[in-house]
Every structure is written in C-alpha cells, then in structure tokens.
Design a protein around this motif. Structure first.
Motif: not given
Length: 171
Positions: A55, A57-59, A62, A81, A84, A86, A88, A93
C-alpha cells in the motif's frame, strides 16, 4: 515501546520493487512489494526510507509526513499524504508476524530439555506446553501490535493538527 517521530517533507522519488518468489501454487506470507521513498524536508537534506508493503498512497511531488520509530535506522509505521488528504497506518494494515523465527529455536530446545529432565512424561507434556507457549506469544505480539497501531493513529492525528495550524497561520 520506542517513541515515534514525524518527518515532514516533499517526496522527491518513489520507487516500487516487486520481489519474485518461486512458490508453486502458494503466496508468500509477507508483503512482496517494497517501496523506497526519498523525502526532502523543507530545510534539510534528502533522506531515504524503505517500506515493505503493498500500500502506497503517495506519488512523487506529494507533501507527506512519515511516522517513524526513533531508532538509528528508522522504521516507517505510518504515512500521511497532505496533497491528497490520504494516509495509511502500516502497523494496522500489514500482516503481523505472530510466530517468529526464534520460536522455532526455542521449541526444539524446550523439547530436548523436557525429554532429558522428565523422560517420557516430559515428551508428552511438551505438546500442550508448546501450544500454550505459541498461543501466549502470538497473543502478546497481537496486543503489542494493537497498542502500536493506536500510537501511530495518535501521532498521525497530532501531525494533522500541527499541519492544519501551520497552514492557517500562513493564510
């Protein structure tokens, strides 16, 4: 448990690596993906972090905050993040390692000790003792993981509060 710290910055580079396992008909127990993040704080040098997870949630580009352990080699436990909105909690997880490699060293040693000290009855009593040991160890590790996940959640919430205050003061 070690204390946690937040590291805030912009992602300069995100690289994904996939490990190939030659299991026929079975999937490996742990994550097969690894991400290498290069984070540039507002005032500082770039730092590299490695996360073993599926997982991300970043690019690149960011704005993120990483929640890491305060060790010499930090372990990333959470990512928020801000670009966005978002995030984790990796402590929650990722699959927990409830049985560890050292358990497979302790159990044969305990079996030999029980057989030497108590003979036949020691070998018979070893089976329920081994089950009790594994259950107790797994339960203790699950409880520690739950506490760590709650600690990471609180650190992410504190970082969100700090980030929202700094944005309000800039406006």
């Amino acid at each position: 448990m070690p204390t946690l710290q937040a590291i805030h910055g912009r992602l300069v580079e995100v690289r994904r690596f996939t490990n190939v396992h030659l299991y026929i008909g079975r999937r490996p127990l742990g994550p097969t993906d690894r991400y290498e993040l290069w984070l540039k704080p507002p005032h500082g040098a770039e730092r590299k972090f490695t996360i073993n997870t599926r997982i991300m949630p970043a690019r690149r580009g960011h704005e993120v905050s990483l929640i890491v352990t305060a060790h010499k080699v930090p372990q990333v436990l959470g990512l928020a993040n801000w670009s966005t909105i978002d995030g984790v909690n990796y402590a929650r997880t990722d699959a927990p390692p409830l049985v560890r490699a050292r358990d497979f060293v302790v159990l044969p040693a305990a079996f030999l000790a029980a057989a030497i000290l108590y003979g036949d009855i020691g070998m018979v009593l070893f089976v329920p003792a081994a089950v009790a040991y594994l259950a107790t160890a797994a339960f203790g590790r699950a409880m520690a993981r739950t506490r760590r996940a709650a600690q990471v959640d609180r650190a992410i919430d504190a970082e969100a509060l700090r980030t929202s205050r700094s944005v309000r003061t800039l406006q």
